[in-house]
Design an enzyme around this catalytic site. Structure first.
Site, PDB file in Angstrom:
ATOM      1  N   HIS A  36       0.849  -1.314  -0.091  1.00 10.97           N
ATOM      2  CA  HIS A  36       0.093   0.023   0.011  1.00 10.97           C
ATOM      3  C   HIS A  36       1.007   1.300   0.001  1.00 10.97           C
ATOM      4  CE1 HIS A  36      -3.721   2.312   1.500  1.00 10.97           C
ATOM      5  NE2 HIS A  36      -2.731   3.313   1.151  1.00 10.97           N
ATOM      6  N   HIS A  38       1.399   5.528  -1.767  1.00  4.74           N
ATOM      7  CA  HIS A  38       0.901   6.581  -2.658  1.00  4.74           C
ATOM      8  C   HIS A  38       2.227   7.042  -3.401  1.00  4.74           C
ATOM      9  CE1 HIS A  38      -3.058   6.760  -0.963  1.00  4.74           C
ATOM     10  NE2 HIS A  38      -2.326   6.288   0.276  1.00  4.74           N
ATOM     11  N   LEU A  39       2.335   6.647  -4.732  1.00  3.04           N
ATOM     12  CA  LEU A  39       3.461   7.435  -5.225  1.00  3.04           C
ATOM     13  C   LEU A  39       3.268   8.635  -5.937  1.00  3.04           C
ATOM     14  CD1 LEU A  39       4.897   4.012  -6.990  1.00  3.04           C
ATOM     15  CD2 LEU A  39       5.708   5.098  -5.054  1.00  3.04           C
ATOM     16  N   ARG A  40       1.892   8.967  -6.004  1.00  2.94           N
ATOM     17  CA  ARG A  40       1.750  10.541  -6.631  1.00  2.94           C
ATOM     18  C   ARG A  40       2.089  10.589  -8.037  1.00  2.94           C
ATOM     19  NH1 ARG A  40      -1.399  10.845  -2.378  1.00  2.94           N
ATOM     20  NH2 ARG A  40      -0.478  11.901  -0.368  1.00  2.94           N
ATOM     21  N   ASN A  64      -5.475   7.080  -6.036  1.00  3.39           N
ATOM     22  CA  ASN A  64      -6.047   8.403  -5.679  1.00  3.39           C
ATOM     23  C   ASN A  64      -5.336   9.572  -6.012  1.00  3.39           C
ATOM     24  OD1 ASN A  64      -4.250   8.025  -3.741  1.00  3.39           O
ATOM     25  ND2 ASN A  64      -5.379   9.298  -2.101  1.00  3.39           N
ATOM     26  N   LYS A 122      -9.465  -0.330  -5.275  1.00  2.00           N
ATOM     27  CA  LYS A 122      -9.572   0.353  -4.154  1.00  2.00           C
ATOM     28  C   LYS A 122     -11.028   0.987  -3.721  1.00  2.00           C
ATOM     29  CE  LYS A 122      -7.966   2.124  -0.329  1.00  2.00           C
ATOM     30  NZ  LYS A 122      -6.790   2.825  -0.064  1.00  2.00           N
ATOM     31  N   HIS A 159     -10.241   1.375   2.296  1.00  2.00           N
ATOM     32  CA  HIS A 159     -10.220   2.412   3.248  1.00  2.00           C
ATOM     33  C   HIS A 159     -11.293   2.305   4.218  1.00  2.00           C
ATOM     34  CE1 HIS A 159      -8.460   6.315   4.734  1.00  2.00           C
ATOM     35  NE2 HIS A 159      -9.615   6.394   5.548  1.00  2.00           N
ATOM     36  N   HIS A 197      -4.368  -0.440   6.072  1.00  2.00           N
ATOM     37  CA  HIS A 197      -3.967   0.436   7.148  1.00  2.00           C
ATOM     38  C   HIS A 197      -4.653   0.468   8.546  1.00  2.00           C
ATOM     39  CE1 HIS A 197      -6.500   3.078   5.243  1.00  2.00           C
ATOM     40  NE2 HIS A 197      -5.747   3.603   4.367  1.00  2.00           N
ATOM     41  N   LEU A 242      -4.453   9.450   7.855  1.00  2.00           N
ATOM     42  CA  LEU A 242      -5.659   8.904   7.930  1.00  2.00           C
ATOM     43  C   LEU A 242      -5.786   7.379   7.601  1.00  2.00           C
ATOM     44  CD1 LEU A 242      -8.187  11.573   6.343  1.00  2.00           C
ATOM     45  CD2 LEU A 242      -8.298  10.804   8.865  1.00  2.00           C
ATOM     46  N   ASP A 270       1.621   2.664   3.501  1.00  2.00           N
ATOM     47  CA  ASP A 270       0.799   3.982   3.147  1.00  2.00           C
ATOM     48  C   ASP A 270       1.597   5.324   3.164  1.00  2.00           C
ATOM     49  OD1 ASP A 270      -1.750   5.343   2.847  1.00  2.00           O
ATOM     50  OD2 ASP A 270      -2.104   5.548   5.056  1.00  2.00           O
ATOM     51  N   HIS A 274       3.121  14.663   1.075  1.00  2.00           N
ATOM     52  CA  HIS A 274       2.530  16.075   0.711  1.00  2.00           C
ATOM     53  C   HIS A 274       3.629  17.152   0.736  1.00  2.00           C
ATOM     54  CE1 HIS A 274      -1.409  14.748   0.768  1.00  2.00           C
ATOM     55  NE2 HIS A 274      -1.344  13.954   1.695  1.00  2.00           N
ATOM     56  N   ALA A 286      -3.742  14.941   5.090  1.00  2.00           N
ATOM     57  CA  ALA A 286      -3.306  13.874   5.877  1.00  2.00           C
ATOM     58  C   ALA A 286      -2.273  12.925   5.189  1.00  2.00           C
ATOM     59  CB  ALA A 286      -4.799  12.972   6.180  1.00  2.00           C
TER      60      ALA A 286
HETATM   61  C1  NCD Z   1      -3.442   9.528   1.928  1.00  4.39           C
HETATM   62  C2  NCD Z   1      -3.049  10.357   0.935  1.00  4.39           C
HETATM   63  O1  NCD Z   1      -2.388  11.488   1.263  1.00  4.39           O
HETATM   64  O2  NCD Z   1      -3.114   9.854  -0.417  1.00  4.39           O
HETATM   65  N1  NCD Z   1      -3.304   9.883   3.176  1.00  4.39           N
HETATM   66  C3  NCD Z   1      -3.251   9.366   4.368  1.00  4.39           C
HETATM   67  O3  NCD Z   1      -3.125   9.939   5.544  1.00  4.39           O
HETATM   68  N2  NCD Z   1      -3.035   8.017   4.630  1.00  4.39           N
HETATM   69  C4  NCD Z   1      -4.723   8.669   1.529  1.00  4.39           C
HETATM   70  C5  NCD Z   1      -5.091   7.401   2.546  1.00  4.39           C
HETATM   71  O4  NCD Z   1      -4.537   6.562   2.457  1.00  4.39           O
HETATM   72  O5  NCD Z   1      -5.983   7.673   3.239  1.00  4.39           O
HETATM   73 ZN    ZN Z   2      -3.182   5.254   1.782  1.00  2.00          ZN
END
Ligand code: NCD
Ligand code: ZN
Length: 372
Positions: A36, A38-40, A64, A122, A159, A197, A242, A270, A274, A286
């Protein structure tokens, strides 16, 4: 007299399940995967993908983005951008996911899975988290999609938080399990589900006593911090994510689950970077960026729990077995080499423009270091 030379590093504890000697040594592990992350996209992707690719052979990449990955074509294109952003020679393999919406066509979900473009889908409850505006209003709204996934053996990643503003934010995971997850599993007994998560003892208990096709990922940060971290000595946005970190009793339940050797619990960082202006804001985002020292962070927990011999199962074996994928054959080495984590990482995009990020454990000392 000069001090005696330090003892030579003992031979690596390279047999699976073998712990290193206390106070010394190194750990050899089958290379882990991140189930899990987030590579953006764009500059952020270029800045962060190397950190994940250095540690992990594969990763389940969250969809996302803005706009979210809701079509096979968008996923294919995103996979290309990830591969182009990788450091030269990297063998990292992104495993893409579909973003479920109320209106996504089950045939699209199935086609992407059959073509090998995405490996899972997802479910974000609408507005539950970053870029979840287009998420699902109610799991019942996507029954046809879930039936198709159940039929073809495609995992559903969840989620697990309700978005009902009347529910206290610290209770949203437990209420989601009761209101949505338990009934969903009843309706779809053959569906493979990962509760992502997890942050509560409620989730640990639910997964532990659930059917075999139910599993959960656990992040490094939820193993290290409880909710106090966000407020200790002032508001600390770098500990806000989150689902939000909960009370200490929940952290302890997560540590027990992760280090128990139960294959239903496996690694998912996770990592969610940011930029500084998004974190240090009146409406801060988050997400915790833990990719640079993720395996070191998990190793610290397993060592503290006297369970280093169970790190390999959690990090490198239970995830691929759940997904029905081969185990990695390459190995990595962690050495006991205490090191201070940078307060800020000066990363850069492909054009060399700076991207400043605060890594998880900033300013702390980690005992283990990934050396190869
Ligand atoms: C994640 C995100 O920023 O994409 N943020 C987080 O706090 N984990 C989204 C997510 O997995 O809830
Ligand atoms: Zn996540």
């Amino acid at each position: 007299m000069p001090p005696p030379p330090p003892p030579a590093t003992p031979p690596q504890a390279s047999l699976p399940g073998q712990a290193p000697l206390p106070g010394t040594g190194s750990i050899s592990l089958r290379q882990p995967d991140d189930w899990h992350v987030h590579l953006r996209d764009g500059a952020m992707l270029e800045a962060v993908v190397g950190a994940t690719a250095r540690q992990f052979r594969r990763a389940i990449v969250m969809p996302n983005l803005q706009p979210p990955i809701t079509t096979v074509a968008a996923a294919r294109a995103y996979g290309g951008r990830i591969r182009r952003a990788l450091p030269p020679g990297s063998s990292f393999e992104p495993l893409l996911t579909a973003y479920l919406t109320d209106s996504i066509d089950p045939r699209e979900v199935e086609a992407g899975f059959r073509e090998g473009v995405w490996v899972a889908a997802k479910l974000y409850p609408a507005r539950a988290t970053t870029n979840a505006e287009a998420g699902v209003s109610d799991p019942l709204a996507i029954t046809a999609v879930l039936e198709a996934m159940e039929r073809i053996g495609m995992p559903l990643l969840i989620h697990g938080e309700v978005t009902d503003p009347a529910i206290d934010i610290f209770d949203r995971e437990a209420v989601f399990i009761e209101r949505h997850l338990a009934p969903l599993l009843q309706r779809h007994p053959g569906l493979k589900v990962v509760l992502e998560h997890i942050t509560t003892s409620d989730a640990v208990e639910f997964v532990r006593s659930g059917p075999p096709q139910l599993a959960a990922t656990i992040t490094p940060h939820h193993l290290h911090i409880n909710r106090n971290a966000m407020f200790q000595g002032g508001l600390k946005p770098d500990f806000y994510c989150l689902p939000v970190a909960k009370r200490e009793l929940h952290r302890l339940a997560l540590r027990a689950a992760a280090t128990s050797g139960d294959p239903r619990f496996f690694l998912g960082t996770d990592s969610a970077p940011h930029g500084r202006s998004a974190k240090e804001s009146a409406c801060g985002c988050a997400g915790i960026f833990n990719a640079p020292y993720a395996i070191e962070s998990y190793a610290a927990v397993f060592e503290q729990e006297g369970a280093l011999q169970r790190l390999e199962g959690f990090a490198s074996e239970f995830g691929p077995r759940f997904y029905g994928l081969p185990l990695n054959t390459a190995r990595i080495t962690l050495e006991r080499q205490p090191h201070a984590v940078e307060p800020r990482l000066a990363l850069a995009d492909a054009a060399g423009a700076p991207v400043a990020l605060v890594p998880f454990h900033a300013g702390e000392t980690l005992a283990w270091r990934l050396v190869c």
